[in-house]
Design a protein around this motif. Structure first.
Motif, short mmCIF file in Angstrom:
data_model
loop_
_atom_site.label_atom_id
_atom_site.label_comp_id
_atom_site.label_asym_id
_atom_site.label_seq_id
_atom_site.Cartn_x
_atom_site.Cartn_y
_atom_site.Cartn_z
N VAL A 112 -1.30 -3.87 -11.63
CA VAL A 112 -1.47 -5.25 -11.18
C VAL A 112 -0.77 -5.44 -9.84
CG1 VAL A 112 -1.14 -7.68 -11.77
CG2 VAL A 112 -1.53 -6.00 -13.59
N GLU A 113 -1.51 -5.86 -8.84
CA GLU A 113 -0.97 -6.10 -7.51
C GLU A 113 -1.70 -7.27 -6.87
OE1 GLU A 113 1.57 -4.87 -5.96
OE2 GLU A 113 2.06 -3.19 -7.26
N GLU A 114 -1.04 -7.90 -5.90
CA GLU A 114 -1.67 -8.94 -5.11
C GLU A 114 -2.17 -8.40 -3.77
OE1 GLU A 114 0.60 -12.60 -4.79
OE2 GLU A 114 1.53 -12.20 -6.73
N ASN A 115 -1.66 -7.25 -3.37
CA ASN A 115 -1.98 -6.68 -2.08
C ASN A 115 -2.85 -5.43 -2.26
OD1 ASN A 115 -1.52 -4.71 0.16
ND2 ASN A 115 -0.37 -6.43 1.01
N PRO A 116 -4.06 -5.40 -1.66
CA PRO A 116 -4.95 -4.25 -1.84
C PRO A 116 -4.35 -2.93 -1.36
CG PRO A 116 -6.16 -6.09 -0.89
CD PRO A 116 -4.71 -6.48 -0.90
N ALA A 117 -3.63 -2.94 -0.25
CA ALA A 117 -3.06 -1.69 0.27
C ALA A 117 -2.03 -1.12 -0.69
CB ALA A 117 -2.44 -1.93 1.65
N VAL A 118 -1.19 -1.99 -1.25
CA VAL A 118 -0.17 -1.55 -2.20
C VAL A 118 -0.86 -0.98 -3.45
CG1 VAL A 118 1.75 -2.29 -3.67
CG2 VAL A 118 1.57 -3.13 -1.31
#
Length: 193
Positions: free
Chosen positions: A165-171
């Motif tokens: 689960v992330e909010e940032n695509p790169a991460v």
């Protein structure tokens, strides 16, 4: 990773932030030379991510059931459009083509796709990373549900980690490269103390 399958809505959602996030993910995929595999539609978040990948020089493979192509929502100009007969064939083909999966905001169909791929990971049918792009905290209730299922012992503890689960695509894409799948589901016949 060569290709990522993305599950997402055929609607745009209530806020432009959802479209912006889909486009951001599309740009990041193209930048990393990771192809997009998706449902083949030209509308909603589906169309937005496909456009972003194509506009930034990336490759896009759409997988669309015939009955939806006939409703004239197929995205024209994709790198490749694969037509299948059913929704089941669509998911199977997307799974076959992809090295990982990302779920963007969407409705019941998106949830059905996410949970099937999540379940297949538990059963060892694939060992590919599964991400949830939690744009604008859209998926907080889903993350809470997954945690609740584990707390209530309807989901084995080791499977909390299947969903990245992330909010940032790169991460998220960085985490995909270090993903270690949990062991295959075991069945407990009696409660251990």
């Amino acid at each position: 990773m060569k290709r990522i399958a993305v599950f997402c809505g055929s609607s745009t959602g209530s806020s432009p932030i959802y479209m912006d996030a889909a486009r951001e993910l599309g740009k990041e995929l193209a930048r990393r030379k990771i192809g997009l595999v998706y449902g083949g539609s030209s509308i909603g978040l589906m169309g937005s991510i496909a456009s972003a990948v194509l506009e930034n020089g990336g490759a896009v493979t759409g997988v669309l059931p015939q009955f939806l192509e006939n409703k004239e929502i197929a995205y024209k100009g994709l790198t490749e459009l694969i037509t299948v007969q059913s929704m089941h064939e669509r998911k199977a083909k997307m799974t076959e083509l992809a090295d990982g999966f990302i779920t963007l905001p969407g409705g019941a169909g998106t949830m059905e796709e996410f949970f099937e791929i999540f379940t297949w990971a538990q059963l060892g049918l694939h060992q590919k990373p599964c991400g949830i792009l939690n744009t604008n905290h859209y998926y907080d209730p889903l993350v809470n549900l997954i945690n609740h299922m584990a707390d209530a012992e309807f989901l084995q503890e080791k499977y909390r980690s299947i969903a990245i689960v992330e909010e940032n695509p790169a991460v998220m894409l960085d985490r995909f490269h270090t993903y270690q799948p949990p062991s295959i589901k075991t069945y407990i016949t009696e409660k251990q103390t």
